[in-house]
Scaffold this motif. Structure first.
Motif, PDB file in Angstrom:
ATOM      1  N   TYR A  33       0.837  -1.196   0.000  1.00  0.00           N
ATOM      2  CA  TYR A  33       0.000   0.000   0.000  1.00  0.00           C
ATOM      3  C   TYR A  33       0.873   1.247   0.000  1.00  0.00           C
ATOM      4  N   VAL A  34       0.402   2.265  -0.689  1.00  0.00           N
ATOM      5  CA  VAL A  34       0.970   3.604  -0.608  1.00  0.00           C
ATOM      6  C   VAL A  34       0.076   4.360   0.361  1.00  0.00           C
ATOM      7  N   THR A  35       0.670   5.058   1.315  1.00  0.00           N
ATOM      8  CA  THR A  35      -0.104   5.727   2.352  1.00  0.00           C
ATOM      9  C   THR A  35      -0.017   7.232   2.188  1.00  0.00           C
ATOM     10  N   TYR A  36      -1.142   7.871   2.104  1.00  0.00           N
ATOM     11  CA  TYR A  36      -1.224   9.325   2.028  1.00  0.00           C
ATOM     12  C   TYR A  36      -1.761   9.831   3.357  1.00  0.00           C
ATOM     13  N   PRO A  54      -9.569  24.786   7.656  1.00  0.00           N
ATOM     14  CA  PRO A  54      -8.450  25.621   8.104  1.00  0.00           C
ATOM     15  C   PRO A  54      -7.148  24.834   8.249  1.00  0.00           C
ATOM     16  N   ASN A  55      -6.083  25.394   7.726  1.00  0.00           N
ATOM     17  CA  ASN A  55      -4.728  24.852   7.880  1.00  0.00           C
ATOM     18  C   ASN A  55      -4.610  23.377   7.505  1.00  0.00           C
ATOM     19  N   LEU A  56      -5.142  23.011   6.360  1.00  0.00           N
ATOM     20  CA  LEU A  56      -5.039  21.646   5.861  1.00  0.00           C
ATOM     21  C   LEU A  56      -3.719  21.478   5.124  1.00  0.00           C
ATOM     22  N   SER A  57      -3.085  20.294   5.243  1.00  0.00           N
ATOM     23  CA  SER A  57      -1.847  20.010   4.507  1.00  0.00           C
ATOM     24  C   SER A  57      -2.093  20.236   3.017  1.00  0.00           C
ATOM     25  N   LYS A  63       2.355  14.587  -0.419  1.00  0.00           N
ATOM     26  CA  LYS A  63       3.272  13.751  -1.215  1.00  0.00           C
ATOM     27  C   LYS A  63       4.578  13.511  -0.472  1.00  0.00           C
ATOM     28  N   ALA A  64       5.084  14.532   0.232  1.00  0.00           N
ATOM     29  CA  ALA A  64       6.322  14.371   1.000  1.00  0.00           C
ATOM     30  C   ALA A  64       6.124  13.343   2.117  1.00  0.00           C
ATOM     31  N   GLY A  70       6.880   5.624   2.641  1.00  0.00           N
ATOM     32  CA  GLY A  70       7.259   4.557   1.719  1.00  0.00           C
ATOM     33  C   GLY A  70       6.153   3.534   1.558  1.00  0.00           C
ATOM     34  N   ILE A  71       6.471   2.457   0.855  1.00  0.00           N
ATOM     35  CA  ILE A  71       5.516   1.377   0.615  1.00  0.00           C
ATOM     36  C   ILE A  71       5.386   0.540   1.889  1.00  0.00           C
ATOM     37  N   ILE A  72       4.172   0.262   2.278  1.00  0.00           N
ATOM     38  CA  ILE A  72       3.902  -0.575   3.456  1.00  0.00           C
ATOM     39  C   ILE A  72       3.205  -1.843   2.970  1.00  0.00           C
ATOM     40  N   THR A  73       3.731  -2.995   3.364  1.00  0.00           N
ATOM     41  CA  THR A  73       3.111  -4.267   3.017  1.00  0.00           C
ATOM     42  C   THR A  73       2.520  -4.874   4.286  1.00  0.00           C
TER      43      THR A  73
END
Length: 116
Positions: A33-36, A54-57, A63-64, A70-73
């Protein structure tokens, strides 16, 4: 949303995948999985009274965080199951056991007398 505090750092937490809309699906064993992750303040921003969130990433920060995580399995929590299983006597001292598992694994068999 799940509340997370500094006490949660380094601990296992239960996570589910949310797809667009309201559908929630459980994570699948042994899946990458890619985690956002995004964060927002719980307080309002006095510099932006018209902001919806208000003040959302922003996207660059999200993306950073994805790249830093990283990838989590996920782990494999389910034991293999027999999709085919059979045994037959070949002669007075030999039994043949045949099987197929639903995933790579090992099976252990032991013949025991019924009167033991």
């Amino acid at each position: 949303p799940m509340a997370v505090s500094s006490d949660d750092v380094g601990r296992f937490v239960k996570v589910s995948v949310t797809r667009q809309g309201t559908t929630v699906a459980p994570l699948v064993d042994e899946q990458a999985y890619v985690t956002y992750c995004a964060a927002k303040d719980t307080a309002t921003n006095p510099d932006c009274p018209t902001c919806i969130v208000p003040n959302l990433s922003n996207l660059a920060e999200i993306k950073a965080a994805r790249d830093q995580i990283g990838i989590i399995t996920t782990f494999d929590h389910a034991p293999p199951t027999f999709t085919q299983l059979g045994a037959r006597g070949l002669d007075e001292t030999t039994i043949r056991v045949t099987f197929v598992l639903n995933e790579p694994g090992m099976a252990y068999c032991r013949a025991t007398r019924t009167d033991a």
